[in-house]
Design a protein around this motif. Structure first.
Motif, PDB file in Angstrom:
ATOM      1  N   TRP A  24       0.865  -1.181   0.000  1.00 42.52           N
ATOM      2  CA  TRP A  24       0.000   0.000   0.000  1.00 42.52           C
ATOM      3  C   TRP A  24       0.897   1.225   0.000  1.00 42.52           C
ATOM      4  N   ASN A  25       1.133   1.776  -1.141  1.00 45.89           N
ATOM      5  CA  ASN A  25       1.859   3.013  -1.410  1.00 45.89           C
ATOM      6  C   ASN A  25       2.717   2.769  -2.641  1.00 45.89           C
ATOM      7  N   ALA A  26       2.324   3.354  -3.749  1.00 46.80           N
ATOM      8  CA  ALA A  26       3.092   3.239  -4.987  1.00 46.80           C
ATOM      9  C   ALA A  26       4.109   4.363  -5.098  1.00 46.80           C
ATOM     10  N   GLY A  27       4.299   5.095  -4.022  1.00 47.07           N
ATOM     11  CA  GLY A  27       5.259   6.199  -4.005  1.00 47.07           C
ATOM     12  C   GLY A  27       6.636   5.741  -3.583  1.00 47.07           C
ATOM     13  N   LYS A  28       7.425   6.702  -3.136  1.00 45.87           N
ATOM     14  CA  LYS A  28       8.831   6.468  -2.823  1.00 45.87           C
ATOM     15  C   LYS A  28       9.040   5.339  -1.808  1.00 45.87           C
ATOM     16  N   GLN A  29       8.312   5.353  -0.691  1.00 43.33           N
ATOM     17  CA  GLN A  29       8.524   4.342   0.349  1.00 43.33           C
ATOM     18  C   GLN A  29       8.091   2.943  -0.114  1.00 43.33           C
ATOM     19  N   GLY A  30       6.987   2.849  -0.803  1.00 47.83           N
ATOM     20  CA  GLY A  30       6.528   1.551  -1.290  1.00 47.83           C
ATOM     21  C   GLY A  30       7.484   0.953  -2.304  1.00 47.83           C
ATOM     22  N   ARG A  31       7.954   1.782  -3.233  1.00 46.41           N
ATOM     23  CA  ARG A  31       8.912   1.291  -4.231  1.00 46.41           C
ATOM     24  C   ARG A  31      10.239   0.910  -3.576  1.00 46.41           C
ATOM     25  N   ARG A  32      10.651   1.691  -2.563  1.00 44.43           N
ATOM     26  CA  ARG A  32      11.895   1.357  -1.854  1.00 44.43           C
ATOM     27  C   ARG A  32      11.765   0.012  -1.144  1.00 44.43           C
ATOM     28  N   LEU A  33      10.627  -0.218  -0.516  1.00 46.57           N
ATOM     29  CA  LEU A  33      10.419  -1.511   0.134  1.00 46.57           C
ATOM     30  C   LEU A  33      10.490  -2.632  -0.892  1.00 46.57           C
ATOM     31  N   TYR A  34       9.798  -2.472  -2.010  1.00 49.98           N
ATOM     32  CA  TYR A  34       9.805  -3.497  -3.061  1.00 49.98           C
ATOM     33  C   TYR A  34      11.239  -3.828  -3.482  1.00 49.98           C
ATOM     34  N   ARG A  35      12.029  -2.800  -3.738  1.00 52.99           N
ATOM     35  CA  ARG A  35      13.411  -3.017  -4.180  1.00 52.99           C
ATOM     36  C   ARG A  35      14.276  -3.636  -3.094  1.00 52.99           C
ATOM     37  N   SER A  36      13.923  -3.425  -1.826  1.00 57.89           N
ATOM     38  CA  SER A  36      14.709  -3.946  -0.703  1.00 57.89           C
ATOM     39  C   SER A  36      14.429  -5.410  -0.401  1.00 57.89           C
TER      40      SER A  36
END
Length: 118
Positions: A24-36
């Motif tokens: 839940w969040n397609a912004g900076k934090q959500g994308r960072r989590l995905y990449r991590s």
């Protein structure tokens, strides 16, 4: 270091119990989590969800730095169209209660249907 420890906790304690999940969040934090996330856990991400029409209209997030071919493309949905469980990457008390109202409207149970990451 704190971010790495929090991701490790998520991957060891939460994600093993879920076959698939939505961020839940397609912004900076959500994308960072995905990449991590480790590759196996990235593959469990079925979608991002958000309320921002601009992000939703884009339709997907493409992980350009991925080693896989073709590059992973994760759909971006409105939060009402997304399926739990959710990893929530939205800080509380930043939206004047709008986020909290949206989350409450889905009648989800914390720990079972969602885990708050941020």
């Amino acid at each position: 270091t704190i971010w790495t420890l929090r991701v490790r906790f998520l991957e060891e304690r939460v994600l093993p119990h879920w076959a698939a999940f939505t961020i839940w969040n397609a912004g900076k934090q959500g994308r960072r989590l995905y990449r991590s996330l480790e590759a196996a856990n990235r593959q469990k991400v079925v979608a991002f969800c958000d309320v921002d029409e601009r992000k939703i209209k884009k339709g997907f997030y493409c992980y350009e730095d991925a080693q896989e071919r073709p590059k992973p493309r994760v759909p971006i949905l409105h939060f009402r169209a997304a399926q739990p469980p959710f990893i929530i990457c939205v800080k509380l008390d930043l939206t004047g209660g709008a986020f909290e109202d949206n989350l409450r409207s889905l009648h989800l149970q914390e720990g079972r249907d969602f885990f708050h990451f941020s």
